[in-house]
Motif scaffolding. Structure first.
Motif, PDB file in Angstrom:
ATOM      1  N   SER A   1      13.980  10.273 -54.679  1.00 48.84           N
ATOM      2  CA  SER A   1      14.176   9.193 -54.035  1.00 48.84           C
ATOM      3  C   SER A   1      14.077   7.771 -54.961  1.00 48.84           C
ATOM      4  CB  SER A   1      13.524   8.818 -52.616  1.00 48.84           C
ATOM      5  OG  SER A   1      12.031   8.862 -53.123  1.00 48.84           O
ATOM      6  N   ALA A   2      14.124   6.526 -54.592  1.00 47.42           N
ATOM      7  CA  ALA A   2      13.933   5.563 -55.563  1.00 47.42           C
ATOM      8  C   ALA A   2      12.652   5.399 -55.800  1.00 47.42           C
ATOM      9  CB  ALA A   2      14.376   4.262 -54.660  1.00 47.42           C
ATOM     10  N   SER A   3      11.544   5.748 -55.055  1.00 47.95           N
ATOM     11  CA  SER A   3      10.172   5.317 -55.327  1.00 47.95           C
ATOM     12  C   SER A   3       9.697   6.400 -56.313  1.00 47.95           C
ATOM     13  CB  SER A   3       9.315   5.672 -53.913  1.00 47.95           C
ATOM     14  OG  SER A   3       9.607   6.565 -53.591  1.00 47.95           O
ATOM     15  N   THR A   4      10.370   7.950 -55.871  1.00 46.79           N
ATOM     16  CA  THR A   4       9.698   8.820 -57.125  1.00 46.79           C
ATOM     17  C   THR A   4      10.527   8.988 -58.250  1.00 46.79           C
ATOM     18  OG1 THR A   4      11.536  10.267 -56.037  1.00 46.79           O
ATOM     19  CG2 THR A   4       9.001  10.499 -55.137  1.00 46.79           C
ATOM     20  N   ALA A   5      11.571   8.374 -58.142  1.00 44.34           N
ATOM     21  CA  ALA A   5      12.592   8.065 -59.431  1.00 44.34           C
ATOM     22  C   ALA A   5      11.548   7.031 -60.331  1.00 44.34           C
ATOM     23  CB  ALA A   5      13.850   7.588 -59.315  1.00 44.34           C
TER      24      ALA A   5
ATOM     25  N   GLY B   1       2.816  11.808 -51.601  1.00 41.22           N
ATOM     26  CA  GLY B   1       3.039  10.504 -51.033  1.00 41.22           C
ATOM     27  C   GLY B   1       3.848  11.013 -49.589  1.00 41.22           C
ATOM     28  N   ILE B   2       4.007  10.085 -48.829  1.00 41.72           N
ATOM     29  CA  ILE B   2       4.651  10.214 -47.402  1.00 41.72           C
ATOM     30  C   ILE B   2       5.870   9.326 -47.677  1.00 41.72           C
ATOM     31  CG2 ILE B   2       4.640   9.812 -44.987  1.00 41.72           C
ATOM     32  CD1 ILE B   2       1.764  10.360 -45.206  1.00 41.72           C
ATOM     33  N   GLU B   3       7.022   9.803 -47.335  1.00 40.04           N
ATOM     34  CA  GLU B   3       8.318   8.791 -47.230  1.00 40.04           C
ATOM     35  C   GLU B   3       8.767   8.785 -46.052  1.00 40.04           C
ATOM     36  OE1 GLU B   3      11.610   9.234 -50.372  1.00 40.04           O
ATOM     37  OE2 GLU B   3      12.414   9.939 -48.758  1.00 40.04           O
ATOM     38  N   LEU B   4       8.774   7.565 -45.531  1.00 33.07           N
ATOM     39  CA  LEU B   4       9.555   7.011 -44.238  1.00 33.07           C
ATOM     40  C   LEU B   4      10.991   6.578 -44.450  1.00 33.07           C
ATOM     41  CD1 LEU B   4       6.431   5.270 -42.527  1.00 33.07           C
ATOM     42  CD2 LEU B   4       7.398   7.504 -42.128  1.00 33.07           C
ATOM     43  N   THR B   5      11.826   6.934 -43.768  1.00 34.88           N
ATOM     44  CA  THR B   5      13.340   6.196 -43.562  1.00 34.88           C
ATOM     45  C   THR B   5      12.854   5.050 -42.824  1.00 34.88           C
ATOM     46  OG1 THR B   5      13.725   7.403 -41.365  1.00 34.88           O
ATOM     47  CG2 THR B   5      14.461   8.372 -43.721  1.00 34.88           C
ATOM     48  N   GLU B   6      13.902   3.967 -43.075  1.00 39.62           N
ATOM     49  CA  GLU B   6      13.909   2.768 -42.458  1.00 39.62           C
ATOM     50  C   GLU B   6      13.935   2.805 -41.141  1.00 39.62           C
ATOM     51  OE1 GLU B   6      16.811   0.330 -44.287  1.00 39.62           O
ATOM     52  OE2 GLU B   6      15.228  -1.223 -45.086  1.00 39.62           O
ATOM     53  N   GLU B   7      14.631   3.774 -40.605  1.00 36.10           N
ATOM     54  CA  GLU B   7      15.003   3.974 -39.097  1.00 36.10           C
ATOM     55  C   GLU B   7      13.731   4.470 -38.317  1.00 36.10           C
ATOM     56  OE1 GLU B   7      18.609   4.461 -41.186  1.00 36.10           O
ATOM     57  OE2 GLU B   7      16.624   5.573 -41.436  1.00 36.10           O
ATOM     58  N   ALA B   8      12.579   4.835 -39.038  1.00 30.37           N
ATOM     59  CA  ALA B   8      11.546   5.232 -38.519  1.00 30.37           C
ATOM     60  C   ALA B   8      10.577   3.992 -37.834  1.00 30.37           C
ATOM     61  CB  ALA B   8      10.582   6.150 -39.370  1.00 30.37           C
ATOM     62  N   LEU B   9      10.953   2.863 -38.445  1.00 26.83           N
ATOM     63  CA  LEU B   9      10.163   1.449 -38.179  1.00 26.83           C
ATOM     64  C   LEU B   9      10.977   0.655 -36.957  1.00 26.83           C
ATOM     65  CD1 LEU B   9       8.883   2.351 -40.837  1.00 26.83           C
ATOM     66  CD2 LEU B   9       8.949  -0.051 -41.039  1.00 26.83           C
ATOM     67  N   ASN B  10      12.263   1.396 -36.729  1.00 23.64           N
ATOM     68  CA  ASN B  10      12.902   0.749 -35.641  1.00 23.64           C
ATOM     69  C   ASN B  10      12.367   0.867 -34.457  1.00 23.64           C
ATOM     70  OD1 ASN B  10      14.726  -0.162 -37.645  1.00 23.64           O
ATOM     71  ND2 ASN B  10      16.338   1.356 -37.024  1.00 23.64           N
TER      72      ASN B  10
ATOM     73  N   THR C   1      -0.657   3.441 -53.387  1.00 29.48           N
ATOM     74  CA  THR C   1       0.686   2.403 -53.492  1.00 29.48           C
ATOM     75  C   THR C   1       1.474   2.428 -52.235  1.00 29.48           C
ATOM     76  OG1 THR C   1       0.826   2.827 -55.798  1.00 29.48           O
ATOM     77  CG2 THR C   1       2.818   2.183 -54.923  1.00 29.48           C
ATOM     78  N   ILE C   2       2.110   1.253 -51.494  1.00 34.39           N
ATOM     79  CA  ILE C   2       2.950   1.036 -50.685  1.00 34.39           C
ATOM     80  C   ILE C   2       4.087   0.356 -51.237  1.00 34.39           C
ATOM     81  CG2 ILE C   2       3.150   0.092 -48.195  1.00 34.39           C
ATOM     82  CD1 ILE C   2       0.155  -0.310 -48.515  1.00 34.39           C
ATOM     83  N   SER C   3       5.305   0.999 -50.646  1.00 31.76           N
ATOM     84  CA  SER C   3       6.434   0.568 -51.438  1.00 31.76           C
ATOM     85  C   SER C   3       7.559   0.482 -50.437  1.00 31.76           C
ATOM     86  CB  SER C   3       6.865   1.375 -52.773  1.00 31.76           C
ATOM     87  OG  SER C   3       7.122   2.479 -52.535  1.00 31.76           O
ATOM     88  N   HIS C   4       8.388  -0.423 -50.635  1.00 34.41           N
ATOM     89  CA  HIS C   4       9.733  -0.530 -49.951  1.00 34.41           C
ATOM     90  C   HIS C   4      10.873  -0.256 -51.068  1.00 34.41           C
ATOM     91  CE1 HIS C   4      12.868  -2.770 -47.069  1.00 34.41           C
ATOM     92  NE2 HIS C   4      12.975  -1.505 -46.955  1.00 34.41           N
TER      93      HIS C   4
ATOM     94  N   SER D   1       7.580   4.062 -48.709  1.00 38.72           N
ATOM     95  CA  SER D   1       6.622   5.408 -49.355  1.00 38.72           C
ATOM     96  C   SER D   1       5.263   4.974 -49.298  1.00 38.72           C
ATOM     97  CB  SER D   1       7.024   5.466 -50.721  1.00 38.72           C
ATOM     98  OG  SER D   1       8.201   6.232 -50.877  1.00 38.72           O
ATOM     99  N   ILE D   2       4.152   5.542 -49.060  1.00 38.90           N
ATOM    100  CA  ILE D   2       2.750   5.472 -48.793  1.00 38.90           C
ATOM    101  C   ILE D   2       2.097   6.493 -49.627  1.00 38.90           C
ATOM    102  CG2 ILE D   2       0.908   5.315 -47.555  1.00 38.90           C
ATOM    103  CD1 ILE D   2       4.009   4.534 -46.102  1.00 38.90           C
ATOM    104  N   ILE D   3       1.750   6.259 -50.897  1.00 40.32           N
ATOM    105  CA  ILE D   3       1.175   7.132 -51.795  1.00 40.32           C
ATOM    106  C   ILE D   3      -0.169   7.303 -52.400  1.00 40.32           C
ATOM    107  CG2 ILE D   3       2.234   8.181 -53.921  1.00 40.32           C
ATOM    108  CD1 ILE D   3       4.615   6.051 -54.059  1.00 40.32           C
ATOM    109  N   LEU D   4      -0.634   8.518 -52.562  1.00 39.21           N
ATOM    110  CA  LEU D   4      -2.201   8.701 -52.965  1.00 39.21           C
ATOM    111  C   LEU D   4      -1.470   8.477 -54.783  1.00 39.21           C
ATOM    112  CD1 LEU D   4      -4.017  10.943 -50.808  1.00 39.21           C
ATOM    113  CD2 LEU D   4      -4.028   8.535 -50.502  1.00 39.21           C
ATOM    114  N   THR D   5      -1.943   7.721 -55.413  1.00 39.63           N
ATOM    115  CA  THR D   5      -1.451   7.521 -56.881  1.00 39.63           C
ATOM    116  C   THR D   5      -2.693   7.658 -57.872  1.00 39.63           C
ATOM    117  OG1 THR D   5      -1.521   5.167 -56.484  1.00 39.63           O
ATOM    118  CG2 THR D   5       0.479   6.348 -56.725  1.00 39.63           C
ATOM    119  N   ASP D   6      -2.301   8.142 -58.907  1.00 37.34           N
ATOM    120  CA  ASP D   6      -3.401   8.160 -60.206  1.00 37.34           C
ATOM    121  C   ASP D   6      -4.390   9.287 -59.705  1.00 37.34           C
ATOM    122  OD1 ASP D   6      -2.616   6.094 -61.800  1.00 37.34           O
ATOM    123  OD2 ASP D   6      -3.434   4.583 -60.324  1.00 37.34           O
TER     124      ASP D   6
END
Length: 276
Positions: free
Chosen positions: A35-39, A79-88, A253-256, A263-268
């Motif tokens: 996905s965009a975040s993992t890319a 990480g956890i990846e949420l689709t946009e629809e999950a926030l609707n 990391t938190i990203s749109h 994405s909500i990611i445990l990083t490093d």
């Protein structure tokens, strides 16, 4: 030590009603186009980075899935990846917590269970966490072990203060465990204990004398306020000692993402041996 009220008996009873046991297996080895975040992570870490995804699980009106990034076979992010629809239309949903299936490669991290929780009214203390928010739980226990965690007073938590958790992490006046989770430890230096207020914070959990989970807790308002392509990386205070060997984050990391996902990611991630 400064004491902050974290959970009352009312919260203990409420949270015991929302835990959903949904983990049916975690053997997915799907390695697909990122996905965009993992890319972005792959670009930063080089061609030897691989991303492995667990299957998508329904969350609200969308889906969520767990992924792990590895570099030369070693995990560097979970990480956890949420689709946009999950926030609707989340105002239509009551409290829930949904367990997600892990890809097989995620076992190397030491984390055994991952769950997404939605809390539409927030919880105590009043005026601190009483905002609609998500709980993103990364457990060091199996689902079976989690279900054995009882709610109520947990006096053994006192032994972890200043020995496992840094001195600026604390609980309420008394350690009170949420069923199937444990005692919640908060960093009293976090923005929610200042005029800035609650937007995102990082919580640790314990049961008896063991660390049970790591938890980014993030408001819906914060997530919706992220512009597409925007992300924030926040340092994670390290534990002072470790009982369960594994890979622990130095940041989250938190990203749109540009593909519309969040994405909500445990990083490093850094390996720590047992030293307790």
């Amino acid at each position: 030590m400064k004491k902050l009220w974290m959970h009352s008996q009312k919260l203990v009873q409420m949270m015991s009603l929302i835990f959903v046991a949904a983990l049916a297996g975690c053997d997915s080895n799907q390695d697909i186009a990122p996905s965009a975040s993992t890319a972005n992570l792959q670009k930063a870490h080089g061609a030897e980075t691989k991303i492995f995804y667990g299957p998508a699980t329904e969350v609200g009106e969308g889906t969520a899935r767990v992924w792990v990034e590895t570099l030369q076979g070693k995990p560097t992010a979970l990480g956890i990846e949420l689709t946009e629809e999950a926030l609707n239309n989340l105002e239509a949903y009551d409290l829930f917590e949904t367990t997600l299936k892990l890809p097989g490669q995620a076992h190397a991290t030491g984390f055994k269970t991952v769950a997404v929780g939605w809390n539409p009214m927030g919880h105590e203390p009043e005026g601190v966490y009483t905002l609609p928010h998500f709980d993103f739980h990364f457990f060091l226990q199996t689902e079976g072990q989690i279900m054995q965690i009882e709610g109520g007073p947990d006096p053994e938590a006192w032994s972890l203060a200043g020995t496992v958790f840094p001195a600026f992490y604390t609980f309420g006046p008394e350690p009170l465990a949420v069923p199937h989770m444990g005692v919640h430890w908060v960093d009293f230096r976090s923005p929610e204990f200042s005029p800035a207020g609650f937007s995102r914070t990082f919580i640790y959990g314990s049961d008896q004398d063991k660390v049970t989970f790591l938890e980014p807790m993030i408001t819906l308002e914060y997530l919706l306020g992220l512009a597409v392509g925007e992300s924030e990386t926040i340092p994670v205070p390290s534990l002072l000692s470790y009982e369960d060997p594994g890979y622990y984050p130095e940041s989250y990391t938190i990203s749109h993402n540009t593909d519309g996902t969040y994405s909500i990611i445990l990083t490093d991630l850094v390996w720590h041996n047992s030293n307790r």
